[in-house]
Design a protein around this motif. Sequence first.
Motif, PDB file in Angstrom:
ATOM      1  N   ASN A  68       0.711  -1.297   0.016  1.00  0.00           N
ATOM      2  CA  ASN A  68       0.073   0.123  -0.073  1.00  0.00           C
ATOM      3  C   ASN A  68       0.790   1.202   0.008  1.00  0.00           C
ATOM      4  O   ASN A  68       0.430   2.146  -0.621  1.00  0.00           O
ATOM      5  N   TYR A  69       1.964   1.212   0.540  1.00  0.00           N
ATOM      6  CA  TYR A  69       2.887   2.324   0.834  1.00  0.00           C
ATOM      7  C   TYR A  69       4.335   1.713   0.433  1.00  0.00           C
ATOM      8  O   TYR A  69       5.205   1.826   1.160  1.00  0.00           O
ATOM      9  N   PRO A  70       4.546   1.406  -0.794  1.00  0.00           N
ATOM     10  CA  PRO A  70       5.703   0.698  -1.166  1.00  0.00           C
ATOM     11  C   PRO A  70       7.117   1.569  -0.902  1.00  0.00           C
ATOM     12  O   PRO A  70       8.120   0.906  -0.585  1.00  0.00           O
ATOM     13  N   VAL A  71       7.057   2.816  -1.414  1.00  0.00           N
ATOM     14  CA  VAL A  71       8.418   3.356  -1.092  1.00  0.00           C
ATOM     15  C   VAL A  71       8.515   3.671   0.402  1.00  0.00           C
ATOM     16  O   VAL A  71       9.857   3.258   0.838  1.00  0.00           O
ATOM     17  N   LEU A  72       7.832   4.003   1.307  1.00  0.00           N
ATOM     18  CA  LEU A  72       7.847   4.675   2.405  1.00  0.00           C
ATOM     19  C   LEU A  72       8.284   3.161   3.480  1.00  0.00           C
ATOM     20  O   LEU A  72       9.095   2.917   4.338  1.00  0.00           O
ATOM     21  N   LEU A  73       7.351   2.179   3.208  1.00  0.00           N
ATOM     22  CA  LEU A  73       7.344   0.978   4.045  1.00  0.00           C
ATOM     23  C   LEU A  73       8.765   0.249   3.651  1.00  0.00           C
ATOM     24  O   LEU A  73       9.136  -0.618   4.442  1.00  0.00           O
ATOM     25  N   ALA A  74       9.295   0.175   2.524  1.00  0.00           N
ATOM     26  CA  ALA A  74      10.565  -0.558   2.194  1.00  0.00           C
ATOM     27  C   ALA A  74      11.636  -0.003   2.508  1.00  0.00           C
ATOM     28  O   ALA A  74      12.567  -0.858   2.946  1.00  0.00           O
ATOM     29  N   LEU A  75      11.578   1.447   2.405  1.00  0.00           N
ATOM     30  CA  LEU A  75      12.909   1.987   2.500  1.00  0.00           C
ATOM     31  C   LEU A  75      13.278   2.672   3.879  1.00  0.00           C
ATOM     32  O   LEU A  75      14.352   2.973   4.605  1.00  0.00           O
ATOM     33  N   LYS A  76      12.294   3.080   4.933  1.00  0.00           N
ATOM     34  CA  LYS A  76      12.224   3.487   6.183  1.00  0.00           C
ATOM     35  C   LYS A  76      12.994   2.662   6.993  1.00  0.00           C
ATOM     36  O   LYS A  76      14.149   2.956   7.688  1.00  0.00           O
ATOM     37  N   PRO A  77      12.958   1.285   7.085  1.00  0.00           N
ATOM     38  CA  PRO A  77      13.660   0.438   7.927  1.00  0.00           C
ATOM     39  C   PRO A  77      15.230   0.351   7.604  1.00  0.00           C
ATOM     40  O   PRO A  77      15.988  -0.001   8.289  1.00  0.00           O
TER      41      PRO A  77
END
Length: 79
Positions: A68-77
Amino acid sequence: MFADLGRAGNVTTFWEILTLKGSANHDLKLLKEYMKDISEHTELLLAPGTTKIRYEPLGVCGVYSAWNYPVLLALKPVI
């Protein structure tokens, strides 16, 4: 984003990127404080020595992300 998800130039994508950039700037600003050694109490048996917690990189990590939020949820960690 359009090729992968079919959404281009919408507000959600813009919000994701701005949130990620703000989070990266915040973490970069406080990086020295995050990585400081932490002194701990040394047992009497090890009397002349000192005890510290030191943060070090662990190596390769895997990140599972939602769609649902691919950029944020993939790169934040990763940051």
